[in-house]
Design an enzyme around this catalytic site. Structure first.
Site, PDB file in Angstrom:
ATOM      1  CD  GLU A 194     103.523  21.515  54.034  1.00  0.00           C
ATOM      2  OE1 GLU A 194     103.864  22.107  55.007  1.00  0.00           O
ATOM      3  OE2 GLU A 194     102.518  21.932  53.471  1.00  0.00           O
ATOM      4  CG  HIS A 220      96.682  18.501  58.727  1.00  0.00           C
ATOM      5  ND1 HIS A 220      97.062  19.015  60.140  1.00  0.00           N
ATOM      6  CD2 HIS A 220      97.627  19.623  57.953  1.00  0.00           C
ATOM      7  CE1 HIS A 220      98.218  19.795  60.024  1.00  0.00           C
ATOM      8  NE2 HIS A 220      98.230  20.238  58.730  1.00  0.00           N
ATOM      9  CG  HIS A 225     104.439  26.931  52.835  1.00  0.00           C
ATOM     10  ND1 HIS A 225     104.274  25.665  52.223  1.00  0.00           N
ATOM     11  CD2 HIS A 225     103.943  26.694  54.012  1.00  0.00           C
ATOM     12  CE1 HIS A 225     104.002  24.784  52.872  1.00  0.00           C
ATOM     13  NE2 HIS A 225     104.017  25.118  54.068  1.00  0.00           N
ATOM     14  CG  HIS A 243     106.686  25.143  57.871  1.00  0.00           C
ATOM     15  ND1 HIS A 243     107.306  23.907  57.489  1.00  0.00           N
ATOM     16  CD2 HIS A 243     105.359  25.396  57.738  1.00  0.00           C
ATOM     17  CE1 HIS A 243     106.276  23.295  56.850  1.00  0.00           C
ATOM     18  NE2 HIS A 243     105.109  24.309  56.952  1.00  0.00           N
ATOM     19  CD  GLU A 244     102.741  28.188  57.941  1.00  0.00           C
ATOM     20  OE1 GLU A 244     102.352  28.134  56.749  1.00  0.00           O
ATOM     21  OE2 GLU A 244     102.591  26.977  58.382  1.00  0.00           O
TER      22      GLU A 244
END
Length: 615
Positions: A395, A497, A371, A367-368
């Site tokens: 995302e 968040h 980015h 996932h990271e």
């Protein structure tokens, strides 16, 4: 005739002046984009230093540099008013100027801006530093969320121990910052109005460039809700079998501390007690990763290999030299929440993650890295376009790869999954496990921003702020806190968040469109054919597909240079966000669940929670 001629000459003069100005404006923007990249790089370095070592000095430096940049952005906004950019021929120049007029928090007066930065730092720092005492040893009081508390919440099956950690954490991570949060909402609202938005909600939604966006999401969520209710009913039924009627009611919301996650945002950690076919193996390669001596470094190298197998960009040396991929052992406080960073130079991209060797963390790594790939693909763009087509696109990228990595097909290919037989029952198990992450997350993600929108819009009386939060969690997710909460508590900022002022709609959008991306990528890779049972969507592996890689390149390299429907179209020819692909992916599970729930006489839906009382 003479008057007409004079008018024509005047128009020509204005047009010529405008053409000339447009040429000057192009040059102005070229220089400005370079200057903004340079200044943002300095700001990002200061934010990185603070996030990886939380000290008062680092905080002071970070906030001072942010204030300087805000001041500069104000000057830029003032300069842009001297250009008649709305009348230019070039759509590209108009788009760049429009982006530059959005000041965000920098629109605040200097004192307010400084106060906002202090307020946000205080909330983020409070979240990062939360420590609680051990349930079994009250003298041991150094347990952090990551990894100790999360470990217990995911692994313990003692409902009293789970309730203890839940309450300790929420009291310290949420309630402790109520006054700061109230001030944050005031300043957020003030900034929104200075940017000509009615509230912070509209300021956030503006990123999606579509006035109907909120309604579109409501409609997509309404389509997915019946499947969520089937999953919810089945999980509650299985939890009652495990914990008994005294702990889990037959028709009420599910007590959230039993769901394997501090925020009940994903429930896959309790798969061992709710999986449809317990005698069939669940795909979990964590033990095999340990056995094969996997390290955080190896996990990142595998992620890099996945991207390069699709002809996408290799991780640059700076990434390996400057990233933090393991929790430092020198006792410093840091933000462990995994994050990817763009430093706006060339090839300076980093990840900060306290990586653990588990299957779930392997997916987080991908996932990271999604980015990071996006950063690398659009780094040739002018600064104002070096961001995602919309926040959800950013995302979604890595998650498409994670969907592929998590398939039995891929895990067998890389030697992590052994002796696995994929029959109908194993398939339902796997789909159910995925749904506990991907479907369960949707109502959670929606409520994170629906809640903040309601505060930004002034729709909730301050005296009811906490219960308003739990009302939404109840209404959308059918979950409730393990203990009664009141307005003496304040629980929303116990989610990172919310403490850190990160808009959350991006994750909801991502979890919908990643299935659109995945389905298209699978078709391009020749890995999915709706008419061929041998090539189902839920076992598609796009590793090594140059065709899927080319589609990603087309979309990612655009950055934010065009509205997001154009970027989606560049990927797969579609222009509309839709829930069809996610429904298609989970269709076999929906059919099975509906039949199973009827067979077991499972109650669908839930009664209203009474776990928050307004005092």
């Amino acid at each position: 005739m003479r008057l007409f001629l004079l008018a024509l000459l005047a128009t020509l003069a204005v047009t010529q002046a405008l053409v000339k100005e447009e040429i000057q404006a192009k040059e102005y923007l070229e220089n400005l984009n370079k200057e903004l990249a340079k200044r943002t790089n300095v700001e990002t370095e200061a934010a990185w230093a603070y996030g990886s070592n939380i000290t008062d000095e680092n905080e002071k430096k970070k906030n001072e540099i942010s204030a300087e940049l805000a001041k500069f952005m104000k000057e830029v906004a003032s300069d842009t008013t001297k250009f008649q950019w709305r009348s230019y021929q070039s759509e590209d120049l108009k788009r760049q100027f429009k982006a530059l007029t959005k000041l965000g928090y920098a629109a605040l007066p200097e004192d307010d801006y400084a106060e906002l930065l202090d307020t946000l730092s205080a909330m983020e720092s409070n979240f990062a530093k939360v420590k609680v005492c051990d349930y079994k040893d009250s003298t041991k009081c150094d347990l952090a969320l990551d990894p100790e508390i999360e470990e217990v919440i995911s692994k313990s099956r003692d409902h009293e121990e789970l309730a203890y950690y839940w309450r300790e954490f929420y009291d310290k991570a949420g309630t402790a910052v109520r006054s700061q949060f109230e001030r944050y909402v005031e300043l957020n609202t003030k900034a929104a109005k200075l940017n000509n938005f009615t509230s912070g909600a509209e300021a956030w939604l503006d990123e999606y460039e579509d006035d109907t966006f909120e309604q579109q999401l409501e409609d997509i969520f309404a389509d997915i809700r019946p499947l969520y209710q089937q999953i919810h009913g089945y999980v509650r039924f299985r939890l009652r079998k495990h914990y008994g009627d005294a702990v889990v009611s037959e028709t009420g919301p599910i007590p959230m501390h039993l769901l394997g996650n501090m925020w009940a945002q994903q429930w896959s950690e309790i798969a061992d007690i709710v999986s449809p076919f317990p005698e069939k193996p669940l795909v979990d390669v964590s033990a095999e990763m340990e056995k094969q001596g996997y390290t955080p470094l190896k996990m990142f190298q595998m992620g890099d290999d996945f991207f390069t197998s699709m002809n996408l960009t290799k991780l640059p040396q700076d990434f390996w030299d400057k990233s933090i991929i393991e929790k430092p052992t020198d006792g410093r406080d840091l933000v462990c929440h995994a994050s990817a960073w763009d430093f706006y130079l060339t090839d300076d991209v980093r990840i900060k993650q306290c990586t653990r060797v588990t299957q779930d963390q392997l997916f987080t790594v991908h996932h990271e890295l999604g980015h990071i790939q996006y950063f690398l693909q659009y780094q040739h763009q002018p600064f104002v376009y070096r961001t995602g087509a919309n926040p959800g696109f950013h995302e979604a990228v890595g998650d498409v790869l994670s969907l592929s990595v998590s398939t039995p097909k891929h895990l067998e290919k890389i030697g992590l999954l052994k002796d696995y037989v994929r029959d109908d029952e194993a398939r339902i198990n796997q789909l159910f496990l995925t749904a506990l992450d991907k479907i369960v997350f949707l109502p959670f993600a929606f409520t994170m921003d629906k809640y903040r929108w309601s505060l930004f819009r002034g729709e909730v009386d301050k005296a009811n702020w906490n219960c308003a939060f739990w009302k939404l969690r109840d209404e959308y997710s059918g979950i409730e806190p393990p203990v009664v909460r009141s307005e003496k508590d304040f629980d929303a900022p116990a989610k990172y968040h919310i403490s850190a002022d990160v808009e959350y709609l991006r994750y909801l959008v991502s979890f919908i469109i990643q299935f659109q991306f995945y389905k298209s990528a699978c078709i391009k890779a020749g890995q999915y054919d709706p008419d061929n049972v041998e090539l189902p969507l839920d076992n598609c592996d796009i590793y090594g597909s140059a065709a899927a890689g080319a589609a990603f390149h087309n979309m990612l390299s655009m950055g934010a240079s065009k509205p997001w429907p154009d970027a989606l179209e560049a990927f797969n020819g579609e222009r509309i966000m839709s829930g069809k692909a996610i429904a298609e992916y989970f269709e076999p599970l929906r059919v099975w669940l509906e039949a199973e729930n009827i067979k077991n006489n499972v109650h669908i839906g839930w009664t209203t929670s009474n776990k928050c009382v307004s005092s």
